[in-house]
Design a protein around this motif. Sequence first.
Motif, PDB file in Angstrom:
ATOM      1  N   ILE A  18       2.595 -40.901-100.402  1.00 37.49           N
ATOM      2  CA  ILE A  18       2.899 -40.271-101.684  1.00 37.49           C
ATOM      3  C   ILE A  18       4.191 -39.469-101.601  1.00 37.49           C
ATOM      4  N   VAL A  19       4.347 -38.687-100.549  1.00 36.90           N
ATOM      5  CA  VAL A  19       5.464 -37.754-100.444  1.00 36.90           C
ATOM      6  C   VAL A  19       6.709 -38.391 -99.840  1.00 36.90           C
ATOM      7  N   LEU A  20       6.520 -39.200 -98.801  1.00 33.99           N
ATOM      8  CA  LEU A  20       7.654 -39.742 -98.051  1.00 33.99           C
ATOM      9  C   LEU A  20       7.971 -41.193 -98.377  1.00 33.99           C
ATOM     10  N   GLY A  21       7.030 -41.860 -99.020  1.00 35.20           N
ATOM     11  CA  GLY A  21       7.186 -43.283 -99.264  1.00 35.20           C
ATOM     12  C   GLY A  21       6.503 -44.092 -98.183  1.00 35.20           C
ATOM     13  N   PRO A  22       5.920 -45.240 -98.507  1.00 40.75           N
ATOM     14  CA  PRO A  22       5.155 -46.019 -97.530  1.00 40.75           C
ATOM     15  C   PRO A  22       5.968 -46.480 -96.336  1.00 40.75           C
ATOM     16  N   GLU A  23       7.286 -46.657 -96.515  1.00 46.33           N
ATOM     17  CA  GLU A  23       8.124 -47.130 -95.407  1.00 46.33           C
ATOM     18  C   GLU A  23       8.289 -46.078 -94.313  1.00 46.33           C
ATOM     19  N   ASN A  24       7.933 -44.835 -94.595  1.00 47.58           N
ATOM     20  CA  ASN A  24       8.078 -43.753 -93.621  1.00 47.58           C
ATOM     21  C   ASN A  24       6.759 -43.309 -93.001  1.00 47.58           C
ATOM     22  N   VAL A  25       5.721 -44.068 -93.227  1.00 52.18           N
ATOM     23  CA  VAL A  25       4.399 -43.783 -92.646  1.00 52.18           C
ATOM     24  C   VAL A  25       4.044 -44.914 -91.695  1.00 52.18           C
ATOM     25  N   ARG A  26       3.827 -44.580 -90.439  1.00 56.42           N
ATOM     26  CA  ARG A  26       3.651 -45.606 -89.410  1.00 56.42           C
ATOM     27  C   ARG A  26       2.395 -45.358 -88.590  1.00 56.42           C
ATOM     28  N   SER A  27       2.004 -46.368 -87.845  1.00 57.54           N
ATOM     29  CA  SER A  27       0.841 -46.236 -86.970  1.00 57.54           C
ATOM     30  C   SER A  27       1.218 -45.427 -85.733  1.00 57.54           C
ATOM     31  N   GLY A  28       0.318 -44.555 -85.327  1.00 60.60           N
ATOM     32  CA  GLY A  28       0.565 -43.738 -84.158  1.00 60.60           C
ATOM     33  C   GLY A  28       0.195 -44.456 -82.871  1.00 60.60           C
ATOM     34  N   GLU A  29       0.367 -43.762 -81.765  1.00 59.12           N
ATOM     35  CA  GLU A  29       0.060 -44.323 -80.454  1.00 59.12           C
ATOM     36  C   GLU A  29      -0.823 -43.364 -79.669  1.00 59.12           C
ATOM     37  N   LYS A  30      -1.688 -43.914 -78.843  1.00 60.65           N
ATOM     38  CA  LYS A  30      -2.473 -43.088 -77.940  1.00 60.65           C
ATOM     39  C   LYS A  30      -1.581 -42.613 -76.798  1.00 60.65           C
ATOM     40  N   VAL A  31      -1.736 -41.351 -76.434  1.00 60.85           N
ATOM     41  CA  VAL A  31      -0.918 -40.746 -75.384  1.00 60.85           C
ATOM     42  C   VAL A  31      -1.837 -40.014 -74.424  1.00 60.85           C
ATOM     43  N   MET A  32      -1.539 -40.075 -73.129  1.00 62.55           N
ATOM     44  CA  MET A  32      -2.407 -39.461 -72.127  1.00 62.55           C
ATOM     45  C   MET A  32      -2.081 -37.991 -71.864  1.00 62.55           C
ATOM     46  N   ALA A  33      -1.278 -37.387 -72.718  1.00 63.56           N
ATOM     47  CA  ALA A  33      -1.069 -35.938 -72.650  1.00 63.56           C
ATOM     48  C   ALA A  33      -2.262 -35.237 -73.284  1.00 63.56           C
ATOM     49  N   GLY A  34      -2.399 -33.937 -73.003  1.00 64.02           N
ATOM     50  CA  GLY A  34      -3.504 -33.165 -73.556  1.00 64.02           C
ATOM     51  C   GLY A  34      -3.027 -32.234 -74.659  1.00 64.02           C
ATOM     52  N   GLU A  35      -3.974 -31.767 -75.487  1.00 63.19           N
ATOM     53  CA  GLU A  35      -3.644 -30.923 -76.635  1.00 63.19           C
ATOM     54  C   GLU A  35      -4.875 -30.094 -76.996  1.00 63.19           C
ATOM     55  N   ASP A  36      -4.722 -28.771 -77.067  1.00 63.82           N
ATOM     56  CA  ASP A  36      -5.905 -27.952 -77.301  1.00 63.82           C
ATOM     57  C   ASP A  36      -6.365 -27.952 -78.752  1.00 63.82           C
ATOM     58  N   PHE A  37      -5.681 -28.681 -79.625  1.00 64.90           N
ATOM     59  CA  PHE A  37      -6.192 -28.945 -80.974  1.00 64.90           C
ATOM     60  C   PHE A  37      -7.578 -29.582 -80.899  1.00 64.90           C
ATOM     61  N   ALA A  38      -7.859 -30.238 -79.778  1.00 66.58           N
ATOM     62  CA  ALA A  38      -9.151 -30.898 -79.583  1.00 66.58           C
ATOM     63  C   ALA A  38     -10.320 -29.922 -79.676  1.00 66.58           C
ATOM     64  N   PHE A  39     -10.108 -28.664 -79.304  1.00 66.52           N
ATOM     65  CA  PHE A  39     -11.194 -27.681 -79.404  1.00 66.52           C
ATOM     66  C   PHE A  39     -11.629 -27.495 -80.856  1.00 66.52           C
ATOM     67  N   TYR A  40     -10.664 -27.489 -81.782  1.00 66.47           N
ATOM     68  CA  TYR A  40     -11.018 -27.390 -83.197  1.00 66.47           C
ATOM     69  C   TYR A  40     -11.824 -28.605 -83.631  1.00 66.47           C
ATOM     70  N   GLN A  41     -11.421 -29.776 -83.141  1.00 68.99           N
ATOM     71  CA  GLN A  41     -12.098 -31.009 -83.542  1.00 68.99           C
ATOM     72  C   GLN A  41     -13.520 -31.105 -83.000  1.00 68.99           C
ATOM     73  N   GLU A  42     -13.832 -30.331 -81.982  1.00 72.29           N
ATOM     74  CA  GLU A  42     -15.216 -30.278 -81.523  1.00 72.29           C
ATOM     75  C   GLU A  42     -16.101 -29.513 -82.502  1.00 72.29           C
ATOM     76  N   MET A  43     -15.470 -28.701 -83.350  1.00 72.25           N
ATOM     77  CA  MET A  43     -16.219 -27.882 -84.297  1.00 72.25           C
ATOM     78  C   MET A  43     -16.260 -28.492 -85.700  1.00 72.25           C
ATOM     79  N   ILE A  44     -15.129 -29.010 -86.163  1.00 73.36           N
ATOM     80  CA  ILE A  44     -15.025 -29.595 -87.499  1.00 73.36           C
ATOM     81  C   ILE A  44     -14.126 -30.824 -87.427  1.00 73.36           C
ATOM     82  N   PRO A  45     -14.211 -31.722 -88.415  1.00 74.91           N
ATOM     83  CA  PRO A  45     -13.303 -32.871 -88.419  1.00 74.91           C
ATOM     84  C   PRO A  45     -11.850 -32.421 -88.484  1.00 74.91           C
ATOM     85  N   GLY A  46     -10.995 -33.142 -87.779  1.00 71.82           N
ATOM     86  CA  GLY A  46      -9.585 -32.784 -87.758  1.00 71.82           C
ATOM     87  C   GLY A  46      -8.706 -33.988 -87.533  1.00 71.82           C
ATOM     88  N   ALA A  47      -7.431 -33.837 -87.841  1.00 68.48           N
ATOM     89  CA  ALA A  47      -6.452 -34.905 -87.615  1.00 68.48           C
ATOM     90  C   ALA A  47      -5.155 -34.302 -87.111  1.00 68.48           C
TER      91      ALA A  47
END
Length: 389
Positions: free
Chosen positions: A307-336
């Motif tokens: 909607i904001v950037l246009g469909p041509e600027n939205v792409r599929s992400g990749e899995k990465v083996m780095a860590g991120e503490d955002f995961a703690f929030y996702q253990e409590m509620i849905p997150g992205a």
Amino acid sequence: MFWTSSFLFKLLVVLLITAKFTSAEREYDQEYAKKILSSAQKEKDWLVSIRRKIHENPELGFQEFNTSALIRGDLDKLGIFYEYPFAKTGLVAQIGTGSHPVVALRADMDALPLQGTVRLLFQPAEEGGAGASYMIKEGALGDAEAIFGMHVDFKRPTGTIASISGPVLAAVCFFEVKIEGKGGHAAAPHKNTDPILAASFMILALQQLISREVDPLHSQVLSVTYVRGGTASNVIPNHVELGGTLRSLTTEGLLRLKQRVKEVIEGQAAVHKCKAYIDMKEEDFPSYPATVNDQRLHQHVKRVGRIVLGPENVRSGEKVMAGEDFAFYQEMIPGAMFSIGIRNERIGSIHSPHSPHFFLDEDVLPIGAALHTAIAEIYLNDHQHSAVQ
């Protein structure tokens, strides 16, 4: 690195004056995108100045006192309610009626002219300090039912975004090992207990955990990153130290790997008549769970991006083996957690955030702010009816 420590919140308040989202089913709403991006662009100079203040005066985990003071000062000027402290230096601001639905944004914040609430989580100590876990323990999430986070991506062009559902970043932990033997002259190895030999077999055995015990379709990484022992060419040392990291795209996989690492280390030490002491470094570097994006919120990010950037600027992400503490929030509620591109070869924005040559394309700041605004605004708009019921 993240949109750390709030340099976007003023813009998000300014965006209160933008029109409400009215065309939820359209893939690209030109009028809405123009208004929200235009409002964001007007605040670019302010965003750049705050970003530079923060990055010219970096503070380590749980020591972000000046950054926190900067945030609180501007929140006070804007008349935004907040609670402080969380996790020593963190704070949580809140905009809206206080009623449901409640959506949380970490680091980049928003304000909306709707019934509902946006919680603004200014979090310390992401880089290894597990600041998110402390924020949660002290109640920072409140009644939030969903949370979004954004990370810069130096591989993608400025202004593009990428997201993926399911596992996106790894569960991670650190380990250190001390192997004690009996040192002595290298000419008489039979009189010694060689910890270097034990360490050598130990490292080979550890690598076989991945190659021979883990399903090839289940992503795991074990890296021994240093070995220290001995100071002379003709002396077998008394002890050897080694360490590294363990990574798995599932939290359960990391737990199993940690257990097997301990068993292998202790077993190999015993085979070579040595003793091994294992430290998983939980005090200094707490284990991070895997970052797993909620399918519904992932689709929401993609939809808003189109909607904001246009469909041509939205792409599929990749899995990465780095860590991120955002995961703690996702253990409590849905997150992205999603990424936004900052790559601009013309100005040299081509390096990893962990590189000493890292340089940010600051044109991304208003784009990221506008995007976060729209993510929260459209989410609350979509959930008005269910909240009333």
